[in-house]
Design a protein around this motif. Structure first.
Motif, PDB file in Angstrom:
ATOM      1  N   LEU A  56      73.737 122.918  30.096  1.00 26.61           N
ATOM      2  CA  LEU A  56      73.150 122.560  28.801  1.00 26.61           C
ATOM      3  C   LEU A  56      71.961 121.618  28.981  1.00 26.61           C
ATOM      4  CD1 LEU A  56      76.337 121.930  26.598  1.00 26.61           C
ATOM      5  CD2 LEU A  56      74.717 123.837  26.407  1.00 26.61           C
ATOM      6  N   ALA A  57      72.078 120.669  29.911  1.00 25.27           N
ATOM      7  CA  ALA A  57      71.014 119.694  30.136  1.00 25.27           C
ATOM      8  C   ALA A  57      69.746 120.364  30.657  1.00 25.27           C
ATOM      9  CB  ALA A  57      71.483 118.616  31.107  1.00 25.27           C
ATOM     10  N   VAL A  58      69.897 121.252  31.619  1.00 23.64           N
ATOM     11  CA  VAL A  58      68.724 121.942  32.172  1.00 23.64           C
ATOM     12  C   VAL A  58      68.099 122.858  31.129  1.00 23.64           C
ATOM     13  CG1 VAL A  58      67.940 123.606  33.895  1.00 23.64           C
ATOM     14  CG2 VAL A  58      69.552 121.796  34.546  1.00 23.64           C
ATOM     15  N   GLU A  59      68.946 123.560  30.391  1.00 24.44           N
ATOM     16  CA  GLU A  59      68.448 124.482  29.370  1.00 24.44           C
ATOM     17  C   GLU A  59      67.640 123.743  28.301  1.00 24.44           C
ATOM     18  OE1 GLU A  59      70.198 127.622  26.032  1.00 24.44           O
ATOM     19  OE2 GLU A  59      71.538 126.714  27.512  1.00 24.44           O
ATOM     20  N   GLU A  60      68.118 122.572  27.887  1.00 22.15           N
ATOM     21  CA  GLU A  60      67.451 121.850  26.808  1.00 22.15           C
ATOM     22  C   GLU A  60      66.221 121.088  27.277  1.00 22.15           C
ATOM     23  OE1 GLU A  60      68.503 118.729  23.170  1.00 22.15           O
ATOM     24  OE2 GLU A  60      69.974 119.089  24.752  1.00 22.15           O
ATOM     25  N   THR A  61      66.301 120.426  28.420  1.00 20.45           N
ATOM     26  CA  THR A  61      65.205 119.543  28.852  1.00 20.45           C
ATOM     27  C   THR A  61      64.213 120.228  29.776  1.00 20.45           C
ATOM     28  OG1 THR A  61      66.367 118.735  30.827  1.00 20.45           O
ATOM     29  CG2 THR A  61      66.793 117.589  28.744  1.00 20.45           C
ATOM     30  N   GLY A  62      64.661 121.224  30.526  1.00 18.32           N
ATOM     31  CA  GLY A  62      63.792 121.841  31.530  1.00 18.32           C
ATOM     32  C   GLY A  62      63.677 121.017  32.788  1.00 18.32           C
ATOM     33  N   TYR A  63      64.454 119.947  32.912  1.00 19.64           N
ATOM     34  CA  TYR A  63      64.381 119.068  34.071  1.00 19.64           C
ATOM     35  C   TYR A  63      65.500 119.382  35.053  1.00 19.64           C
ATOM     36  CZ  TYR A  63      61.460 116.009  31.105  1.00 19.64           C
ATOM     37  OH  TYR A  63      60.480 115.492  30.290  1.00 19.64           O
ATOM     38  N   GLY A  64      65.150 119.444  36.339  1.00 16.59           N
ATOM     39  CA  GLY A  64      66.159 119.485  37.378  1.00 16.59           C
ATOM     40  C   GLY A  64      66.821 120.826  37.593  1.00 16.59           C
ATOM     41  N   ARG A  65      67.961 120.781  38.296  1.00 14.26           N
ATOM     42  CA  ARG A  65      68.707 121.972  38.699  1.00 14.26           C
ATOM     43  C   ARG A  65      70.158 121.815  38.275  1.00 14.26           C
ATOM     44  NH1 ARG A  65      67.144 123.969  44.002  1.00 14.26           N
ATOM     45  NH2 ARG A  65      69.223 123.382  44.704  1.00 14.26           N
ATOM     46  N   ALA A  66      70.709 122.873  37.688  1.00 14.90           N
ATOM     47  CA  ALA A  66      72.061 122.796  37.142  1.00 14.90           C
ATOM     48  C   ALA A  66      73.092 122.443  38.216  1.00 14.90           C
ATOM     49  CB  ALA A  66      72.434 124.116  36.474  1.00 14.90           C
ATOM     50  N   GLU A  67      72.944 123.017  39.426  1.00 18.90           N
ATOM     51  CA  GLU A  67      73.933 122.751  40.466  1.00 18.90           C
ATOM     52  C   GLU A  67      73.935 121.275  40.888  1.00 18.90           C
ATOM     53  OE1 GLU A  67      70.575 125.202  42.498  1.00 18.90           O
ATOM     54  OE2 GLU A  67      71.464 124.926  40.500  1.00 18.90           O
ATOM     55  N   ASP A  68      72.752 120.647  40.849  1.00 15.00           N
ATOM     56  CA  ASP A  68      72.678 119.227  41.205  1.00 15.00           C
ATOM     57  C   ASP A  68      73.137 118.337  40.051  1.00 15.00           C
ATOM     58  OD1 ASP A  68      71.774 119.943  43.681  1.00 15.00           O
ATOM     59  OD2 ASP A  68      69.662 119.593  43.243  1.00 15.00           O
ATOM     60  N   LYS A  69      72.828 118.739  38.830  1.00 14.36           N
ATOM     61  CA  LYS A  69      73.321 117.962  37.685  1.00 14.36           C
ATOM     62  C   LYS A  69      74.842 118.038  37.591  1.00 14.36           C
ATOM     63  CE  LYS A  69      69.187 117.927  34.781  1.00 14.36           C
ATOM     64  NZ  LYS A  69      68.891 116.518  35.138  1.00 14.36           N
ATOM     65  N   GLU A  70      75.400 119.145  38.021  1.00 11.75           N
ATOM     66  CA  GLU A  70      76.856 119.237  38.064  1.00 11.75           C
ATOM     67  C   GLU A  70      77.420 118.211  39.047  1.00 11.75           C
ATOM     68  OE1 GLU A  70      80.493 122.363  39.092  1.00 11.75           O
ATOM     69  OE2 GLU A  70      78.404 122.971  39.386  1.00 11.75           O
ATOM     70  N   ILE A  71      76.762 118.065  40.192  1.00  7.85           N
ATOM     71  CA  ILE A  71      77.203 117.061  41.166  1.00  7.85           C
ATOM     72  C   ILE A  71      77.110 115.668  40.569  1.00  7.85           C
ATOM     73  CG2 ILE A  71      76.630 115.969  43.372  1.00  7.85           C
ATOM     74  CD1 ILE A  71      75.743 118.731  44.368  1.00  7.85           C
ATOM     75  N   LYS A  72      76.036 115.384  39.834  1.00  6.76           N
ATOM     76  CA  LYS A  72      75.899 114.072  39.203  1.00  6.76           C
ATOM     77  C   LYS A  72      76.984 113.842  38.152  1.00  6.76           C
ATOM     78  CE  LYS A  72      71.374 114.195  38.216  1.00  6.76           C
ATOM     79  NZ  LYS A  72      70.019 113.731  37.830  1.00  6.76           N
ATOM     80  N   ASN A  73      77.291 114.881  37.394  1.00  6.72           N
ATOM     81  CA  ASN A  73      78.372 114.754  36.400  1.00  6.72           C
ATOM     82  C   ASN A  73      79.702 114.461  37.082  1.00  6.72           C
ATOM     83  OD1 ASN A  73      76.652 115.224  34.234  1.00  6.72           O
ATOM     84  ND2 ASN A  73      77.107 117.413  34.125  1.00  6.72           N
ATOM     85  N   ARG A  74      79.977 115.153  38.181  1.00  5.29           N
ATOM     86  CA  ARG A  74      81.227 114.922  38.906  1.00  5.29           C
ATOM     87  C   ARG A  74      81.225 113.550  39.582  1.00  5.29           C
ATOM     88  NH1 ARG A  74      84.430 119.187  38.895  1.00  5.29           N
ATOM     89  NH2 ARG A  74      83.524 121.238  38.420  1.00  5.29           N
ATOM     90  N   PHE A  75      80.075 113.145  40.047  1.00  5.88           N
ATOM     91  CA  PHE A  75      79.943 111.803  40.633  1.00  5.88           C
ATOM     92  C   PHE A  75      80.310 110.743  39.595  1.00  5.88           C
ATOM     93  CE2 PHE A  75      77.185 108.048  41.057  1.00  5.88           C
ATOM     94  CZ  PHE A  75      77.565 107.584  42.308  1.00  5.88           C
ATOM     95  N   ALA A  76      79.766 110.909  38.373  1.00  5.36           N
ATOM     96  CA  ALA A  76      80.057 109.954  37.301  1.00  5.36           C
ATOM     97  C   ALA A  76      81.522 110.007  36.896  1.00  5.36           C
ATOM     98  CB  ALA A  76      79.158 110.235  36.095  1.00  5.36           C
ATOM     99  N   ALA A  77      82.096 111.211  36.900  1.00  7.66           N
ATOM    100  CA  ALA A  77      83.468 111.375  36.417  1.00  7.66           C
ATOM    101  C   ALA A  77      84.516 111.027  37.457  1.00  7.66           C
ATOM    102  CB  ALA A  77      83.678 112.821  35.946  1.00  7.66           C
TER     103      ALA A  77
END
Length: 489
Positions: A56-77
């Motif tokens: 959702l973040a990549v689709e809306e903002t156009g920033y970054g890569r979904a696979e890496d944002k998933e890692i960041k989400n898991r890092f935070a969680a």
């Protein structure tokens, strides 16, 4: 029309803060076990929805890569949760019988959470978790260009928190984000602390609001490659870091600094590992797109692929397979756009005469932009590491590690965090990787150990207390905590 929108958003803020204040009364009366249960629920929900929120973040903002944002989400969680799950944040934290003191953790109250567009969903998970662990409600103010994915992330963590026993209003989000709404949230009488993650203007506004704030300045970290470094490994770490989520982590490297003696080895390794070194003409073309006329970062390059940036700047010779665009730079400051923060796949490269000149350049880069944030060094000589660490104005000095991931604590033993304080030199109230312990106040209970006669130099009081320290029973502790709760509400 705009006036109506602004008024609606301001009223929404007032309603959300009112509900958050009510939630604070309930949270303040909870036990550590209650808060830990809520925090664990947010962790599970964040991990469960990590991939969906990333997309959702990549689709809306156009920033970054979904696979890496998933890692960041898991890092935070997950990574963050593992670091804080045993922390004591609430009630009696410590008792020193010898000094006759008791420390009691007190939640600060309603927190305003400002969320950037570069790391939108991971920031929500992270801030919600550290706030709930500390017993504070949080009202999120989303960046307008990421309001959809931020709102969805807030719904995920808020629902999990409620199901685990958190009161209504403990985690909420402004649905109609405006500058006026954010300003109203930061300046509200019942907002006790601002967690500001975003652009320089927003962080400055947070510190100017009159409300206590923890804000972070720009990152612009140089990476120094010393002659004792394993060059291939150093370049790999730098490129792995810079390409992670297309460079959107503020701790990522913004420039490489090395000496003339190392120039050939570093350049050859950059090319071998997929970096594209710009010609002088390409350097000029791309430089026009890095900053906007007002000197701020151009969002058109943020988190975009090399192919997109190359097409924007007319770099026809840049191969589609290039990982990063590298530009040789000779100066720092106005007129040298490569010396500024670039949250995209662009690196500056400085070649200095010797090690002393390289150190001066690293300091100059950080003092221009990025003071107090992050510096990285690749070296096997520990004396060199110590010398640079003592000299550079940075709160994090990272050694032989990808800076983006090392700074947030993913590849180092630093506290795992997505808000990285820059200290006083960077205009920040803290130099910490921000966690739950930054979001509490500590009330200290102290027994008298001297009488006035002793302060005057007279004989010790006849009835001086024994040195064994206070015996504090459970009833007294409960009474102290109840008094704190009444004071908060």
């Amino acid at each position: 029309m705009k006036l109506d929108k602004d008024l609606r958003s301001i009223q929404e803020v007032r309603d959300l803060v009112g509900k958050a204040r009510e939630a604070q009364r309930t949270l303040a009366a909870m036990s550590q076990a209650d808060l830990d249960r809520i925090t664990a629920a947010i962790s599970r929900a964040g991990a469960e929805h990590a991939r969906r929120l990333a997309e959702l973040a990549v689709e809306e903002t156009g920033y970054g890569r979904a696979e890496d944002k998933e890692i960041k989400n898991r890092f935070a969680a997950v990574t963050l949760y593992d670091a804080i799950k045993e922390e004591k944040t609430h009630g009696v934290l410590a008792q020193d019988k010898e000094k006759r003191t008791i420390d009691i953790g007190v939640p600060v109250g309603v927190v305003a959470g400002l969320v950037p567009s570069t790391n939108p969903t991971s920031t929500v998970i992270y801030k919600a978790m550290i706030c709930m662990k500390a017993g504070n409600p949080i009202v999120f103010s989303p960046h307008p260009s990421a309001v959809g994915c931020i709102g969805e992330a807030v719904q995920v963590v808020a629902r999990a928190a409620r199901q685990a026993g958190a009161p209504e209003g403990a985690v909420s989000c402004i649905a109609t984000p405006t500058l006026e709404a954010t300003d109203a949230l930061m300046k509200h009488d019942h907002t006790r602390l601002i967690l500001a993650t975003g652009g320089a203007a927003m962080v400055k506004a947070a510190y100017s609001s009159g409300t206590p704030a923890i804000g972070v300045g720009a990152g612009n970290g140089p990476a120094y490659i010393h002659h004792t470094a394993n060059v291939a490994q150093a370049v790999k770490r730098i490129l792995d870091s810079k390409t992670f989520d297309n460079g959107t982590i503020c701790a990522s490297e913004q420039s490489i600094v090395t000496t003339r003696a190392m120039e050939r080895a570093v350049s050859e390794e950059l090319r071998r590992q997929g970096a594209y070194l710009l010609s002088d003409e390409e350097h000029k073309r791309l430089s026009k797109f890095i900053l906007r006329p007002n000197g701020t970062m151009n969002p058109a390059i943020v988190g975009k692929s090399v192919e997109t940036v190359a097409r924007l700047a007319g770099l026809d010779k840049a191969p589609a397979t290039a990982r990063v665009l590298v530009a040789r730079e000779t100066g720092v400051g106005p007129g040298y756009p490569y010396s500024s923060e670039k949250l995209g796949l662009i690196l500056a490269c400085y070649v200095e005469a010797d090690e002393a000149a390289a150190l001066r350049r690293c300091v100059e880069i950080l003092e221009w932009e990025g003071a107090g944030h992050t510096f990285s060094i690749h070296a096997e000589d520990e004396s060199v590491v110590r010398r640079f660490a003592q000299a550079v104005p940075a709160s994090r000095v990272l050694v032989n590690t990808p800076s983006a991931l090392g700074g947030i604590g993913a590849t180092t033993c630093l506290f795992p965090a997505l808000t990285l304080g820059c200290g006083a030199v960077g205009g920040s109230s803290s130099s910490n990787n921000i966690g739950p312990l930054d979001l509490i106040n500590i009330k200290r209970v102290a027994w008298g150990v001297k009488e006035l006669e002793e302060l005057r130099g007279g004989p010790a009081a006849a009835h001086r207390q024994s040195a064994g320290g206070p015996e504090v029973d459970d009833a007294l502790l409960r009474s102290l905590v109840e008094q704190i709760v009444r004071r908060l509400t």
